[in-house]
Scaffold this active site. Structure first.
Site, mmCIF file in Angstrom:
data_model
loop_
_atom_site.group_PDB
_atom_site.id
_atom_site.type_symbol
_atom_site.label_atom_id
_atom_site.label_comp_id
_atom_site.label_asym_id
_atom_site.label_seq_id
_atom_site.Cartn_x
_atom_site.Cartn_y
_atom_site.Cartn_z
ATOM 1 N N ASN B 100 0.830 -1.214 0.000
ATOM 2 C CA ASN B 100 0.000 0.000 0.000
ATOM 3 C C ASN B 100 0.860 1.258 0.000
ATOM 4 O O ASN B 100 0.819 2.076 0.901
ATOM 5 C CB ASN B 100 -0.989 -0.001 1.174
ATOM 6 N N ASP B 313 2.904 -5.908 11.674
ATOM 7 C CA ASP B 313 2.067 -4.857 11.070
ATOM 8 C C ASP B 313 2.632 -3.475 11.419
ATOM 9 O O ASP B 313 1.895 -2.516 11.648
ATOM 10 C CB ASP B 313 0.604 -4.976 11.523
#
Lengths: 318, 447, 199
Positions: B100, B313
């Protein structure tokens, strides 16, 4: 417990019973002091600056705060999101630092996002007053509601012990409901929330109140019925099938009101959707409806809040 | 610095008094980037550098299946270099970078760019993850085969941050990547159930007036995807599992022999939703922090292998994106430099995992899922010397200003955590020594 | 002014010393009531405005005495000055007391402010502002039970129960039956200087 005042009013939870009662007492005194006076102004906050920082349009609440501050002789600056640097993408933090630099003593903030006032309070030195944040809280609305109930049903004194208040409507999205549940419990009232299950938050079972899906069974014995605004747009998100069905099941009309006690009050934080959650007949019922009185009482209550927060540290003994 | 530089010029390296997997202390000799000898009291060779481990725990270099390095596009928040530094300091030797970015890593060109940046930095192996769909928009498959065939040899694909919510598209993606042994790493979030969602839907969200993110929105997608993976006999990896219900579904899928793997983040093993009480967006993350009972289930799932691995993450965000109202803040937390310590606190100190378990969940399993041959290998003669040395007796207090990341959004600020990374070795070359980066250093070009 | 009636060096500095007993207070109020009648030519057009809390009780007692002595019912009210204080920042929050205007209002009346202790004069200054917001009296006078000195403003009382020289550190405490269960004025704390420590 005793009267205790923090620097900010961000949530009804900031107030214990004694403090809330002291605030209502003060509001009552101010109300009495202002009635019938030629000069509706007290010198209390002379030289102090109160900023109204409104990210959401709310003429009613902004005007009420503005009037309250002006009646205490504060300088008032209205900082509305539209047409200011705020709408040009300035962050809340940068706006806060600007207000800080300008030396504001109190910031009254209305914001579409829950928790914005609490964030603001971490960035500025002055007091922050939550004038409604997202779907979180609207503590001064709860105070003026309590003030109105106390005046009508408790001779304007003490707390609201034993009062039964039925709150009906879109609890899920209502900051008024959240603030009222907390404050009314603090003041000793019983609260019943009535709504279709879709408009109650998951987790509502932990709230200090009863919950019902059936308005008709909740009305008998109620001292106050508080109707919450239900936006028609909720229909498109399938919170309920149609305005008509909502109104039939959860709207307050004369027939339903007839099931209530003689003394039962009808309240609404406004703005109303007449014909949706409340019928025009009920909204305008001169004996039961205290909706315009709520608005009037808002000014005194907000004066009391400003006075309380802007007083020096601590609480006088007497 | 000059000592360290000289040190890295030399070929031989002898680690003295280190405890592989926390077991008996031994000496480990590394030659040409490979573990050459393991034994008691090895004699140092003439040109060999000796490091006294002082009884520190030796683990295989950690592998992180899920990081955001923000390059290209948001170099103000993180770069491949700063992210690699944070990774090395956290004990990692390989990371998988989510796609992303801006532009999205959905073509061979972008994944190769990220891969090359990783090589140039040389502190950890940076493996780009390719987007499943064009622009991560969920409408059309990206050129998965081209990314697989590129220099970056992409094997993991994900639209992370967005869910591949269209079931037909998800099915095709799962099928398609079988051709090159790829895996779809799903960000499990049914978008229709999480419109405007801010915080775990429950008591806290109700109190704070924040739109709820229901556990069912995650579980529904995981249930659907496990069925799809079984149906087309492909590999599914579930990103950042956050609920007790998800653990149950994955456990059931594994019991049927389906090819499902899953990861959990350190923060979901430790932090709960009530931290949102002050609306500080440093605690805003997606999926959101859940409840204590979810944490218990996640720890149990990680302990029994239902959840295969820990992935950070790691999601750096600039201060503009974090110092704001909760509702307008970006979700995400830093994780690389704190991951091992949080796992020690939540899993090792509680007795849920021993050090071999940590080595499996933080190195071997993620390397296996990501199809890395030279990472996550056991500490044994002939294995690539990707290693991390951990002082398991030390404690440290997180100071966000001292972190290597360009961003400051750690949820652990001011917390004291157990376990300190003393040294990290990438193919025998030290990237971290004495808890500090080895400066001016390019390792691992020999890959 | 009368000489000091105590010697600080001879007593326990922290022990409260009674300066007016219940009987003294009754006599003092009798005298003030008579003075009011005398000075106002029989109490015509007089309104007693007590400053809460104890000033309100004092005003009530004075009104009762005037009625007893002269058969005249003077106007009686109360004026809360909380919102008129000039030192909000340094003063803690306190709930407001009642402001009560007598029937007929204050316009053209002779208002006598009644308070228990006159100290800096700031309370009276605030009361004058408060009075001005309520109406336009013909004149305003001031009656106090105790004047302890240390004025910070050019204000003096027209009727004084007792002049009481004090040090700033001392506290003058007024107790009244209506609120405290008994009548007394006491003084607590160290005197300004002890022997040998004068300026």
């Amino acid at each position: 417990m005793s009267v205790s005042i923090g620097r900010h009013l961000l949530s009804s939870q900031d107030l214990n019973n004694e403090t809330a009662v002291a605030l209502l007492d003060t509001a009552a005194r101010l109300d009495a002091a202002m009635t019938g006076r030629e000069v509706k102004k007290l010198p209390t906050l002379r030289g102090r600056t109160v900023v109204n920082l409104f990210y959401e349009d709310s003429t009613r609440t902004r005007t009420s705060f503005e009037l309250a501050a002006k009646r205490l002789s504060a300088d008032v600056v209205n900082f509305s999101a539209k047409g200011s640097s705020v709408s040009k993408g300035e962050s809340l933090k940068d706006t806060a630092l600007t207000l800080q630099a300008m030396g504001s003593d109190a910031v009254v903030i209305r914001h579409h996002l829950s928790g914005a006032p609490r964030r603001l309070a971490t960035w500025i030195e002055g007091s922050v007053i939550n004038a409604g944040d997202g779907t979180h809280e609207h503590p001064t609305q709860a105070l003026l509601d309590a003030f109105t109930m106390r005046r009508r049903l408790r001779d304007g004194e003490g707390d609201l012990k034993g009062l039964r208040v039925v709150v009906v409507g879109d609890v899920l999205h209502s900051r008024v409901a959240r603030s009222n549940v907390r404050l009314l419990r603090t003041l000793g009232a019983e609260v019943v929330l009535v709504a279709p299950p879709t408009l109650l938050p998951v987790g509502v079972a932990e709230w200090p109140c009863e919950v019902s899906y059936d308005l008709d069974s909740a009305l008998p014995g109620a001292d106050v019925v508080m109707m919450l605004r239900v936006q028609r747009e909720r229909m498109t998100a399938s919170y309920f099938p149609s305005a008509r069905e909502y109104s039939r099941r959860y709207g307050l009309d004369a027939a339903r009101l007839a099931k209530c006690e003689e003394h039962t009050l009808v309240m609404h934080p406004g703005p109303m959707n007449r014909g949706m959650e409340i019928s025009a007949e009920v909204a305008d019922d001169p004996r039961r409806s205290v909706i315009t009185e709520q608005v009037t009482n808002g000014v005194s209550v907000r004066m009391a809040v400003l006075y309380m927060l802007l007083s020096g540290e601590g609480v006088a003994n007497e | 610095m000059s000592n360290q530089a000289r040190f890295n010029d030399q070929r031989g390296l002898l680690l003295r008094a280190v405890r592989p997997y926390g077991e008996a202390a031994v000496d480990v000799r590394i030659l040409d980037g490979t573990i050459a000898e393991i034994g008691a009291d090895l004699a140092p060779a003439d040109d060999e550098t000796v490091i006294d481990g002082g009884g520190a725990v030796l683990l295989p270099g950690l592998v992180d299946l899920h990081v955001h390095l923000r390059e290209p596009g948001r170099e103000d928040a993180e770069t491949v270099r700063t992210g690699s530094e944070a990774a090395a300091l956290g004990g990692f030797t390989a990371v998988f970078a989510m796609p992303n970015t801006d532009p999205t890593a959905d073509t061979a060109g972008v994944v190769e760019q990220v891969f090359r940046l990783g090589e140039q930095t040389g502190l950890v192996d940076v493996h780009p993850i390719g987007a499943v769909t064009v622009g991560r928009a969920g409408l059309q498959l990206a050129e998965l085969g081209a990314m697989a065939d590129s220099v970056a040899r992409v094997r993991v694909f994900s639209d992370d941050g967005a869910c591949v919510s269209d079931p037909a598209l998800m099915r095709r993606a799962l099928e398609y990547v079988k051709a090159f042994d790829g895996v779809i790493a799903q960000h499990a979030e049914e978008p229709r159930l999480t419109v405007g969602a801010q915080l775990n839907e429950g008591v806290v969200s109700a109190r704070l007036g924040l739109t709820g993110w229901p556990a069912a929105a995650e579980e529904a997608i995981i249930a659907r995807d496990t069925l799809l993976a079984a149906h087309v006999d492909s590999r599914l990896h579930v990103c950042h599992v956050s609920t007790a219900g998800s653990v149950d579904i994955i456990r059931a899928a594994k019991a049927k022999g389906w090819q499902v793997s899953a990861e959990v983040t350190p923060h979901h093993l430790l932090l709960t939703d009530d931290l949102a009480e002050d609306y500080d967006p440093v605690f805003k993350v997606n999926p959101p922090l859940r409840t204590a009972s979810d944490i218990a289930a996640l720890r149990a799932g990680l302990a029994d292998g239902t959840i295969d691995c820990v992935a950070t993450d790691h999601a750096p965000h600039s201060s503009e994106d974090k110092e704001s109202e909760w509702g307008s803040a970006s979700p995400g937390m830093l994780g690389l430099q704190t991951a091992l310590s949080v796992v020690i606190e939540t899993m090792v100190e509680t007795g849920a995992l021993d050090w071999r378990g940590v080595a499996d969940r933080m190195s071997a399993a993620p390397a296996r899922i990501g199809r890395l041959a030279d990472q996550g290998r056991p500490i044994a003669i002939g294995s690539p010397a990707n290693l991390v040395l951990v002082d398991d007796t030390a404690h440290w207090t997180v100071d966000r200003a001292a972190l290597a990341s360009k961003s400051r959004n750690t949820p652990y600020e001011g917390r004291t955590l157990p376990g300190r990374v003393v040294a990290t070795f990438l193919r025998g070359t030290a990237t971290v020594l004495d808890g500090k980066l080895v400066a001016g250093q390019v390792a691992g070009a020999s890959r | 002014m009368p000489a000091q009636s105590h010697s600080a060096s001879q007593i326990d500095l922290q022990a409260p010393k009674t300066v007016l007993s219940a009987e003294d207070m009754a006599r003092v109020l009798d005298r003030i009531a008579h003075q009011i009648l005398e000075k106002t030519r029989g109490g015509d057009g007089v309104v007693l405005m007590g400053i809460p809390t104890r000033g309100t009780f004092l005003a009530q007692r004075l009104a009762d005495r005037v009625a007893t002595f002269a058969g005249v019912r003077v106007g009686l009210g109360a004026i809360d000055i909380t919102m008129y204080r000039d030192d909000l920042r340094s003063q803690a929050f306190r709930p407001l007391a009642e402001t009560r205007e007598p029937a007929g209002g204050l316009d053209g009346k002779l208002v006598i402010l009644v308070d228990d202790v006159l100290f800096s004069g700031r309370t009276v200054r605030a009361a004058l502002d408060a009075i001005a917001d309520l109406g336009r009296p013909r004149a305003v006078q001031l009656a106090v039970l105790v004047d302890r000195g240390h004025r910070e403003l050019p204000i003096r009382a027209d009727y004084v129960g007792k002049n009481l020289p004090t040090s700033v550190q001392q506290q003058v405490k007024v107790r009244m039956l209506e609120r405290d269960g008994s009548d007394a004025v006491t003084i607590v704390g160290p005197a300004e200087f002890e022997e040998g420590h004068g300026e």
